[in-house]
Write an enzyme that holds these catalytic residues in place. Structure first.
Site, PDB file in Angstrom:
ATOM      1  CE  LYS A  33      -4.172  -1.676   0.135  1.00 63.01           C
ATOM      2  NZ  LYS A  33      -5.072  -1.587  -0.981  1.00 63.01           N
ATOM      3  CE  LYS A 116      -4.051 -12.895   0.023  1.00 61.22           C
ATOM      4  NZ  LYS A 116      -5.224 -12.620   0.590  1.00 61.22           N
ATOM      5  CE  LYS A 119     -11.778  -8.850   5.026  1.00 59.31           C
ATOM      6  NZ  LYS A 119     -10.488  -9.483   5.215  1.00 59.31           N
TER       7      LYS A 119
END
Length: 197
Positions: A33, A116, A119
């Site tokens: 990030k 991957k 969610k």
């Protein structure tokens, strides 16, 4: 629910006091990030998330934690923090062991088997959520991408899509991938996905 147990955040804060910032900055999710958000950088919540995760584990004196490869780094930090705390304040926490299953340790996205399953993916068809109802989960499996040749064989390099679905089926169906390959040797992707769903 975690939010109903205030001790999670309390222990998370306590663990923050013995965790080095340099340890947190090395965590893969934070580094990823940081690269994406160069101007302002990610929030402090992402930096401190590993200590909250550690509190989720240590609070319950957990002996063994089953994880995928992507969570091994978090578990290793949890083990370091448990030992550090115990060294400073006396035997308090169990130092958990890590178990990584060979098959199904890394589940890939249903719509892109090179990524991957997560969610936080943009498309809800990419993942099966824990709270998905059976009909929604069924639809997502049926829509999952497959490889072009219609052979149900496990080969993550050449056939990532069906290999991913075989790994999911193996984990959920308690059958080895080899058994599944034999079961579906002369069957179509459609039949395979219907049974998996």
């Amino acid at each position: 629910q975690q939010s109903d147990v205030t001790e999670h955040t309390e222990l998370g804060w306590i663990l923050n006091t013995i965790t080095k910032v340099s340890e947190l900055e090395k965590m893969t999710q934070y580094k990823d990030k940081s690269g994406e958000e160069k101007k302002e950088g990610p929030g402090a919540g992402l930096l401190n998330y590993p200590t909250l995760m550690a509190s989720d584990i240590l609070l319950y004196h957990t002996d063994v934690v089953p994880v995928g490869h992507d969570q091994m780094q978090h578990l290793e930090l949890t083990r370091i923090l448990a030992r550090r705390f115990n060294s400073k304040y006396g035997q308090t926490f169990t130092v958990p062991e890590t178990i990584v299953r060979k098959e199904g340790a890394r589940i890939m996205a249903l719509d892109d088997p090179t990524k991957k399953m997560s969610k936080s993916a943009q498309s809800p068809n990419s993942y099966i959520a824990l709270l998905d109802d059976p009909i929604s989960a069924h639809k997502k499996i049926k829509r999952a991408v497959t490889d072009s040749d219609n052979q149900i064989k496990y080969d993550p390099d050449k056939k990532p899509a069906i290999s991913n679905l075989l790994a999911i089926y193996s984990a959920l169906g308690n059958k080895s991938v080899k058994e599944l390959e034999i079961m579906y040797e002369d069957k179509s992707y459609g039949e395979f996905k219907e049974d998996l769903a």
